[in-house]
Design a protein around this motif. Structure first.
Motif, PDB file in Angstrom:
ATOM      1  N   UNK A  15       2.096  -1.519   9.901  1.00 27.38           N
ATOM      2  CA  UNK A  15       2.715  -2.849   9.818  1.00 27.38           C
ATOM      3  C   UNK A  15       2.884  -3.279   8.363  1.00 27.38           C
ATOM      4  N   UNK A  16       1.848  -3.092   7.566  1.00 22.98           N
ATOM      5  CA  UNK A  16       1.921  -3.477   6.148  1.00 22.98           C
ATOM      6  C   UNK A  16       2.947  -2.628   5.391  1.00 22.98           C
ATOM      7  N   UNK A  17       3.011  -1.342   5.714  1.00 24.41           N
ATOM      8  CA  UNK A  17       3.970  -0.455   5.044  1.00 24.41           C
ATOM      9  C   UNK A  17       5.394  -0.860   5.405  1.00 24.41           C
ATOM     10  N   UNK A  22       2.797  -2.001  -1.058  1.00 26.77           N
ATOM     11  CA  UNK A  22       2.551  -0.765  -1.798  1.00 26.77           C
ATOM     12  C   UNK A  22       1.364  -0.007  -1.206  1.00 26.77           C
ATOM     13  N   UNK A  23       1.390   1.299  -1.346  1.00 28.10           N
ATOM     14  CA  UNK A  23       0.348   2.173  -0.801  1.00 28.10           C
ATOM     15  C   UNK A  23      -1.047   1.784  -1.281  1.00 28.10           C
ATOM     16  N   UNK A  49       9.254   2.634  -0.152  1.00 29.74           N
ATOM     17  CA  UNK A  49      10.454   2.423  -0.959  1.00 29.74           C
ATOM     18  C   UNK A  49      10.035   2.296  -2.411  1.00 29.74           C
ATOM     19  N   UNK A  50      10.449   3.261  -3.216  1.00 29.08           N
ATOM     20  CA  UNK A  50      10.084   3.280  -4.636  1.00 29.08           C
ATOM     21  C   UNK A  50      11.169   2.680  -5.516  1.00 29.08           C
ATOM     22  N   UNK A  53       9.875   0.057  -7.860  1.00 26.50           N
ATOM     23  CA  UNK A  53       9.082   0.669  -8.924  1.00 26.50           C
ATOM     24  C   UNK A  53      10.002   1.320  -9.956  1.00 26.50           C
ATOM     25  N   UNK A  54      11.017   2.008  -9.479  1.00 23.77           N
ATOM     26  CA  UNK A  54      11.961   2.655 -10.398  1.00 23.77           C
ATOM     27  C   UNK A  54      12.693   1.623 -11.249  1.00 23.77           C
ATOM     28  N   UNK A  55      13.093   0.505 -10.617  1.00 20.64           N
ATOM     29  CA  UNK A  55      13.785  -0.552 -11.365  1.00 20.64           C
ATOM     30  C   UNK A  55      12.853  -1.176 -12.404  1.00 20.64           C
TER      31      UNK A  55
END
Length: 154
Positions: A15-17, A22-23, A49-50, A53-55
């Motif tokens: 649910x949280x994911x 975030x992991x 979804x990264x 993080x990439x942005x």
């Protein structure tokens, strides 16, 4: 042997994911390892979804590049100030110290610029020119020292 993670915790992880958490954040909140979070999510077909993080990483890279550019520009101002002090020196020792400062500052500028260089833009030629200039200033300062020691003036 490890204790199996209860279904309630597994459901909470999924649910949280799915909510975009975030992991590491999920692992802390649920109280299990990040490897377990990854395994549970993979089993449920939920990915992380990264893109955010990439942005964020790209924005940080841009910020750091701008900071280096600002510092490199400031270094050129410092080189100019050191040159003025060097040429205004009243004795050989101060002139030589100024020349060393100019060479060190120019070298630092070159290194800062080199971090972000694009070899196709002619940066290598500029780096070579600045390096040669710094070396020439050191040679000139040494020659002035020799001339003063031989009885001439700077």
């Amino acid at each position: 042997m490890t204790t199996p993670i209860p279904d309630e915790q597994r459901d909470q992880v999924v649910e949280l994911a799915r909510a975009g958490r975030a992991r590491n954040e999920i692992a802390r909140e649920v109280g299990i390892s990040t490897a377990s979070v990854s395994r549970i999510c993979a089993d449920a077909g939920v990915g992380f979804d990264r893109s955010l993080t990439a942005a964020a990483l790209q924005a940080r890279v841009i910020d750091l590049k701008a900071a280096r550019l600002g510092l490199a520009t400031s270094m050129l101002d410092d080189v100019q100030a050191a040159r003025q002090r060097m040429h205004g020196a009243d004795d050989n020792r101060n002139f030589l110290d100024g020349a060393k400062a100019v060479a060190a500052l120019a070298g630092t500028h070159i290194k800062l610029v080199a971090v972000d260089r694009d070899d196709s833009s002619g940066t290598e030629a500029a780096k070579s020119m600045l390096g040669q200039l710094a070396h020439a200033l050191g040679v000139a300062a040494a020659e002035d020292v020799d001339q003063v020691e031989d009885g001439g003036s700077a």
